[in-house]
Scaffold this motif. Sequence first.
Motif, PDB file in Angstrom:
ATOM      1  N   LEU A 156      37.316 -48.351  88.087  1.00  0.00           N
ATOM      2  CA  LEU A 156      38.509 -47.541  88.312  1.00  0.00           C
ATOM      3  C   LEU A 156      38.262 -46.090  87.912  1.00  0.00           C
ATOM      4  O   LEU A 156      38.629 -45.156  88.632  1.00  0.00           O
ATOM      5  CB  LEU A 156      39.680 -48.118  87.517  1.00  0.00           C
ATOM      6  CG  LEU A 156      41.015 -47.359  87.610  1.00  0.00           C
ATOM      7  CD1 LEU A 156      41.526 -47.373  89.040  1.00  0.00           C
ATOM      8  CD2 LEU A 156      42.046 -47.982  86.668  1.00  0.00           C
ATOM      9  N   LEU A 157      37.617 -45.911  86.769  1.00  0.00           N
ATOM     10  CA  LEU A 157      37.313 -44.559  86.295  1.00  0.00           C
ATOM     11  C   LEU A 157      36.363 -43.852  87.258  1.00  0.00           C
ATOM     12  O   LEU A 157      36.538 -42.667  87.562  1.00  0.00           O
ATOM     13  CB  LEU A 157      36.698 -44.631  84.899  1.00  0.00           C
ATOM     14  CG  LEU A 157      36.314 -43.304  84.244  1.00  0.00           C
ATOM     15  CD1 LEU A 157      37.553 -42.473  83.974  1.00  0.00           C
ATOM     16  CD2 LEU A 157      35.546 -43.553  82.949  1.00  0.00           C
ATOM     17  N   SER A 158      35.365 -44.571  87.764  1.00  0.00           N
ATOM     18  CA  SER A 158      34.411 -43.975  88.701  1.00  0.00           C
ATOM     19  C   SER A 158      35.103 -43.559  89.992  1.00  0.00           C
ATOM     20  O   SER A 158      34.823 -42.489  90.549  1.00  0.00           O
ATOM     21  CB  SER A 158      33.282 -44.960  89.008  1.00  0.00           C
ATOM     22  OG  SER A 158      32.535 -45.237  87.846  1.00  0.00           O
ATOM     23  N   LEU A 190      28.299 -44.006  74.774  1.00  0.00           N
ATOM     24  CA  LEU A 190      27.806 -42.720  75.271  1.00  0.00           C
ATOM     25  C   LEU A 190      26.360 -42.854  75.755  1.00  0.00           C
ATOM     26  O   LEU A 190      26.004 -42.369  76.836  1.00  0.00           O
ATOM     27  CB  LEU A 190      27.910 -41.659  74.181  1.00  0.00           C
ATOM     28  CG  LEU A 190      27.325 -40.281  74.509  1.00  0.00           C
ATOM     29  CD1 LEU A 190      28.040 -39.660  75.709  1.00  0.00           C
ATOM     30  CD2 LEU A 190      27.420 -39.360  73.296  1.00  0.00           C
ATOM     31  N   VAL A 191      25.544 -43.517  74.949  1.00  0.00           N
ATOM     32  CA  VAL A 191      24.140 -43.726  75.339  1.00  0.00           C
ATOM     33  C   VAL A 191      24.068 -44.554  76.622  1.00  0.00           C
ATOM     34  O   VAL A 191      23.302 -44.240  77.544  1.00  0.00           O
ATOM     35  CB  VAL A 191      23.364 -44.415  74.200  1.00  0.00           C
ATOM     36  CG1 VAL A 191      21.964 -44.809  74.673  1.00  0.00           C
ATOM     37  CG2 VAL A 191      23.279 -43.499  72.984  1.00  0.00           C
ATOM     38  N   ARG A 192      24.868 -45.612  76.689  1.00  0.00           N
ATOM     39  CA  ARG A 192      24.866 -46.451  77.891  1.00  0.00           C
ATOM     40  C   ARG A 192      25.390 -45.688  79.100  1.00  0.00           C
ATOM     41  O   ARG A 192      24.934 -45.908  80.226  1.00  0.00           O
ATOM     42  CB  ARG A 192      25.700 -47.710  77.633  1.00  0.00           C
ATOM     43  CG  ARG A 192      24.952 -48.749  76.804  1.00  0.00           C
ATOM     44  CD  ARG A 192      25.890 -49.769  76.188  1.00  0.00           C
ATOM     45  NE  ARG A 192      25.149 -50.846  75.534  1.00  0.00           N
ATOM     46  CZ  ARG A 192      24.553 -50.727  74.343  1.00  0.00           C
ATOM     47  NH1 ARG A 192      24.621 -49.570  73.689  1.00  0.00           N
ATOM     48  NH2 ARG A 192      23.891 -51.747  73.821  1.00  0.00           N
ATOM     49  N   PHE A 195      27.120 -36.164  83.793  1.00  0.00           N
ATOM     50  CA  PHE A 195      28.423 -36.722  84.127  1.00  0.00           C
ATOM     51  C   PHE A 195      28.551 -38.168  83.651  1.00  0.00           C
ATOM     52  O   PHE A 195      29.662 -38.633  83.398  1.00  0.00           O
ATOM     53  CB  PHE A 195      28.670 -36.627  85.635  1.00  0.00           C
ATOM     54  CG  PHE A 195      29.268 -35.312  86.048  1.00  0.00           C
ATOM     55  CD1 PHE A 195      30.637 -35.142  86.067  1.00  0.00           C
ATOM     56  CD2 PHE A 195      28.465 -34.242  86.387  1.00  0.00           C
ATOM     57  CE1 PHE A 195      31.197 -33.927  86.424  1.00  0.00           C
ATOM     58  CE2 PHE A 195      29.003 -33.026  86.756  1.00  0.00           C
ATOM     59  CZ  PHE A 195      30.382 -32.867  86.769  1.00  0.00           C
ATOM     60  N   GLY A 196      27.428 -38.867  83.504  1.00  0.00           N
ATOM     61  CA  GLY A 196      27.488 -40.207  82.936  1.00  0.00           C
ATOM     62  C   GLY A 196      27.971 -40.184  81.501  1.00  0.00           C
ATOM     63  O   GLY A 196      28.783 -41.021  81.082  1.00  0.00           O
ATOM     64  N   GLY A 197      27.472 -39.209  80.730  1.00  0.00           N
ATOM     65  CA  GLY A 197      27.931 -39.072  79.346  1.00  0.00           C
ATOM     66  C   GLY A 197      29.399 -38.711  79.255  1.00  0.00           C
ATOM     67  O   GLY A 197      30.159 -39.271  78.448  1.00  0.00           O
ATOM     68  N   ILE A 198      29.834 -37.764  80.104  1.00  0.00           N
ATOM     69  CA  ILE A 198      31.246 -37.358  80.105  1.00  0.00           C
ATOM     70  C   ILE A 198      32.141 -38.525  80.517  1.00  0.00           C
ATOM     71  O   ILE A 198      33.197 -38.777  79.917  1.00  0.00           O
ATOM     72  CB  ILE A 198      31.452 -36.158  81.045  1.00  0.00           C
ATOM     73  CG1 ILE A 198      30.696 -34.938  80.512  1.00  0.00           C
ATOM     74  CG2 ILE A 198      32.938 -35.836  81.183  1.00  0.00           C
ATOM     75  CD1 ILE A 198      30.687 -33.763  81.456  1.00  0.00           C
ATOM     76  N   ALA A 199      31.718 -39.261  81.553  1.00  0.00           N
ATOM     77  CA  ALA A 199      32.506 -40.398  82.023  1.00  0.00           C
ATOM     78  C   ALA A 199      32.579 -41.500  80.972  1.00  0.00           C
ATOM     79  O   ALA A 199      33.595 -42.181  80.841  1.00  0.00           O
ATOM     80  CB  ALA A 199      31.916 -40.955  83.318  1.00  0.00           C
ATOM     81  N   ALA A 200      31.500 -41.674  80.188  1.00  0.00           N
ATOM     82  CA  ALA A 200      31.518 -42.688  79.128  1.00  0.00           C
ATOM     83  C   ALA A 200      32.553 -42.344  78.067  1.00  0.00           C
ATOM     84  O   ALA A 200      33.256 -43.223  77.559  1.00  0.00           O
ATOM     85  CB  ALA A 200      30.130 -42.808  78.498  1.00  0.00           C
ATOM     86  N   PHE A 202      27.223 -45.648  89.275  1.00  0.00           N
ATOM     87  CA  PHE A 202      27.570 -45.498  87.861  1.00  0.00           C
ATOM     88  C   PHE A 202      28.612 -46.518  87.443  1.00  0.00           C
ATOM     89  O   PHE A 202      28.495 -47.139  86.379  1.00  0.00           O
ATOM     90  CB  PHE A 202      28.099 -44.093  87.582  1.00  0.00           C
ATOM     91  CG  PHE A 202      28.624 -43.929  86.185  1.00  0.00           C
ATOM     92  CD1 PHE A 202      27.756 -43.717  85.127  1.00  0.00           C
ATOM     93  CD2 PHE A 202      29.987 -44.027  85.911  1.00  0.00           C
ATOM     94  CE1 PHE A 202      28.233 -43.590  83.833  1.00  0.00           C
ATOM     95  CE2 PHE A 202      30.470 -43.903  84.622  1.00  0.00           C
ATOM     96  CZ  PHE A 202      29.588 -43.690  83.581  1.00  0.00           C
ATOM     97  N   GLY A 203      29.641 -46.707  88.260  1.00  0.00           N
ATOM     98  CA  GLY A 203      30.693 -47.646  87.907  1.00  0.00           C
ATOM     99  C   GLY A 203      30.174 -49.053  87.716  1.00  0.00           C
ATOM    100  O   GLY A 203      30.539 -49.747  86.762  1.00  0.00           O
TER     101      GLY A 203
END
Length: 250
Positions: free
Chosen positions: A102-104, A10-12, A76-81, A221-222
Amino acid sequence: MNSATVRNLLVRGMLAGLAAGLLALVVAYVVGEPNVDKAISFEHAHAHEHETEAVSRSLQSTAGLATGVLVYGVAFGGIAALAFCFALGRVGRFGPRATALLLSGCALLAVYVVPFLKYPANPPSVGDPGTIGKRTALYFLMMLLSVLLAVAATLLGKRLAPSLGTWWATVVAVAAFTVVTGLAYQFLPAVNEVPKDFPATLLWRFRLSALAIQTALWAGFGLAFGELADRLLNPRRTKAASGHAVPAAH
């Protein structure tokens, strides 16, 4: 995956979102802001009355833009993590880097591209101020539907994979997503408030720049999160790649 690993990811993810936000900020400032300035100039040239801006344009295009893009990237970085923690190992035999990319890509498609095709971005001078609440609600409704349909399509593909195979299960899932999304496009009301005399070229360039900003954000981000996640989840391989000796397993 234990809670400590999820917390570290999450932090990353938030850090990767911040880095991606900086990349998107550069694209927004270089590519997007000139089109916004031209659109505002068009509005002023055709306005009968001039109102004093509550916030200066220079502040909007610098501190305001930076705050909005960076906060968006971190959130959105936290949500995506968190989504990455669920997806890793469940969407195929992909490593952390491939899963992050793939997620990105899926996030870009579901969160932005699909709603964008129904309700494309418009310059600030376009649209009736009285309908901004309705337009915003419709856009977020389309975004929510797109995300839910993407999740449903993923689950459908996994359910069909044992009987149809990965290839045809993916084809059926993508086809189902496309058909249902098309139906949503048909049933949701259209919004067309672009003035007839607004330059078509400027509108096209503004929308392309908006798409470029989102693409830069999610691609950045990806790549960033994939690297950070891989270093966390595969420390032995990271040390080996950097040339450090890896102790033999006993």
